[in-house]
Write a protein that holds these residues in place. Sequence first.
Motif, PDB file in Angstrom:
ATOM      1  N   ARG A   1      -5.367   0.537 -18.111  1.00  0.00           N
ATOM      2  CA  ARG A   1      -5.543   0.590 -16.655  1.00  0.00           C
ATOM      3  C   ARG A   1      -6.720  -0.293 -16.226  1.00  0.00           C
TER       4      ARG A   1
ATOM      5  N   SER B   1      -3.026  -1.320  -6.456  1.00  0.00           N
ATOM      6  CA  SER B   1      -4.236  -1.228  -5.645  1.00  0.00           C
ATOM      7  C   SER B   1      -4.932  -2.586  -5.563  1.00  0.00           C
TER       8      SER B   1
ATOM      9  N   ILE C   1      -6.287  -4.714 -14.121  1.00  0.00           N
ATOM     10  CA  ILE C   1      -6.732  -5.298 -12.858  1.00  0.00           C
ATOM     11  C   ILE C   1      -7.609  -6.527 -13.107  1.00  0.00           C
TER      12      ILE C   1
ATOM     13  N   ALA D   1      -3.045   1.319 -10.421  1.00  0.00           N
ATOM     14  CA  ALA D   1      -4.177   0.389 -10.414  1.00  0.00           C
ATOM     15  C   ALA D   1      -3.724  -1.010 -10.010  1.00  0.00           C
TER      16      ALA D   1
ATOM     17  N   LEU E   1     -13.145  -3.843  -7.259  1.00  0.00           N
ATOM     18  CA  LEU E   1     -12.078  -4.062  -8.233  1.00  0.00           C
ATOM     19  C   LEU E   1     -12.515  -5.043  -9.320  1.00  0.00           C
ATOM     20  N   ASP E   2     -13.655  -5.716  -9.100  1.00  0.00           N
ATOM     21  CA  ASP E   2     -14.171  -6.626 -10.126  1.00  0.00           C
ATOM     22  C   ASP E   2     -14.867  -5.872 -11.246  1.00  0.00           C
TER      23      ASP E   2
END
Lengths: 296, 279
Positions: free
Chosen positions: A153, A107, A157, A104, A80-81
Amino acid sequence: MTTKFISIEGIAKRYPASQGPGATTIFEDLWLSMPSGEFGCIIGHSGCGKTTVLNILAGLDEPSEGTVIVDGQAIAGTSLDRAVIFQSHALLPWLTVMGNIAYAVSSKWRKWDKTKVRAHAQTYIDKVGLTGSEHKRPSELSGGMKQRVGIARALSITPKIMLMDEPFSALDALTRGTLQDEVRRVTLETGQTTFMITHDVDEAMYLADKIFLMTNGPGAVLAEIVENPLPRDRSRIDLHKHPHYYALRNHIIDFLVTRSKTFTATTPHHDPRHVPVIRPAFTEAPTMPSLHSATR
Amino acid sequence: MIKSLRFRAAVVSIAIFLAFIGVWHLATRQTASVGTMSPEYAKLMGLTATSGKSAMPGPLDVGAKLWEHLKRPFYDNGPNDKGLGIQLGYSIGRVGLGYLIAVIVAIPLGFLIGMSPLMNKALDPFIQVLKPISPLAWMPLALYTIKDSSLSAIFVIFICSVWPMLLNTAFGVAAVRKEWINVARTLEVGTFRRAFTVILPAAAPTILTGMRISIGIAWLVIVAAEMLVGGTGIGYFVWNEWNNLSITNVIIAILMIGVVGMLLDQILARFTRMVTFPE
Ligand SMILES: Nc1ncnc2c1ncn2[C@@H]1O[C@H](COP(=O)(O)OP(=O)(O)OP(=O)(O)O)[C@@H](O)[C@H]1O
Ligand SMILES: [Mg+2]
């Protein structure tokens, strides 16, 4: 070039030959590093392996050899990074704009409740200028709007690294321009490290701090790293008025048109671990080939 | 324009229907002279033949009888005389149960096959052999092992509706666009959540298409299966009425089978439309 936030160390990619034994080498012994907060663009002809490099960085693909180190750790799979903006925007067509971004967000922060997820998603929808289109499906959006959703999106995150595979190549020039402005603004704001593939020389010059030039495949190599001599507060409109503009542009175009084909043959002592770093600058005759051996 | 097309189509439909009824009426109204009929057949057909009326019921007879059935669809006068509604209910119940079990088996198994190339290859020979077997060929084996005619019919429904669903699910799951899977991967979505949030919605239209094919086959097969096992159901009703020489009831049953089949198909078509997404 002090810290190596991203460090690609000697990666290779081979595919089994379509007939008979052996393998086709797409690229080999590729070394590349980027400090935190930098914007890097990779340019090269179609089929040289740019997408493959990006997918390996994303963790979507595995190198046949070598490793990728991010923030001091060898990567294993996706993270996710590291957010990816796909060339084909890759929105989930059964979800709305809000649904795609909320997917996203939820998640990443699995414990957040629905209102919190939506509020967070909304800020990113607003940021890319899609306020009012939250409840539209991707099929009801224009190409530029879809790509904005893809950007929102990826941003939502709050990744440390943004990976973009020709994000704007399918867009008209006007939309592309505004999206370039937005991406530049956001990456400067957040200090994200960004790695982008492009075919558009002007796009690379506007956005990138460093431009990585790849030779033609198969057996592609990273030929040169071009440092962008243009000032950091450059604007897209009067980019071409800068004295170094043509030196930079000609250098890249010259590479793409002629040297990318002949580089491997004419440079036998090319060391893939120490790729020359070049900073094209204005001289009396900016288009002269003497530029190629410019500042090391 | 579209509305007028629809209107014109409806007019043509009604015209065809009326023409059909008219021809039917004229064809059956004629008094078939007893002389041309073989005496044995005339005796066999009893009153209908000797009274000078055609053995084939006309549309008015069928209409009157149908009205009777519709007025009291659920009466029950013992094993050989039940209302049409009850018989259809039995058939729909069997189809529903066999179909439901098939859904429960086929969709998870289809997911497994679609997601795992190993299972795909390993199970392929079995599917290839089992799929072309006529569902009715299983009937003796089912009767022998299950020892219950009604359950055997349900088993036959299960076995005939499982294949289209299984194959469509496996195909739909395997054909999910790689970029959507990659989106889930970059978001570190786990396998289970990925199956439900990406693969299921992406494959749903294909899965529902398989389910729609299956319900059609199941409804085709139930009539034959009930003719074989007897007892209850619309298939048994058709066979029983043939034995009673009530062609009127046979025609009504055929009509009902068509209508119910159409309704089942329409229900699945509606579900398919609900999960289809424009790209
Ligand atoms: N699964 C595969 N099997 C065999 N060869 C492959 C496979 N995937 C990619 N290649 C080859 O790898 C090479 C590099 O592909 P890649 O998609 O990375 O190119 P690219 O530089 O991104 O090109 P473009 O600019 O057209 O997007 C191509 O020559 C392609 O034929
Ligand atoms: Mg590519």
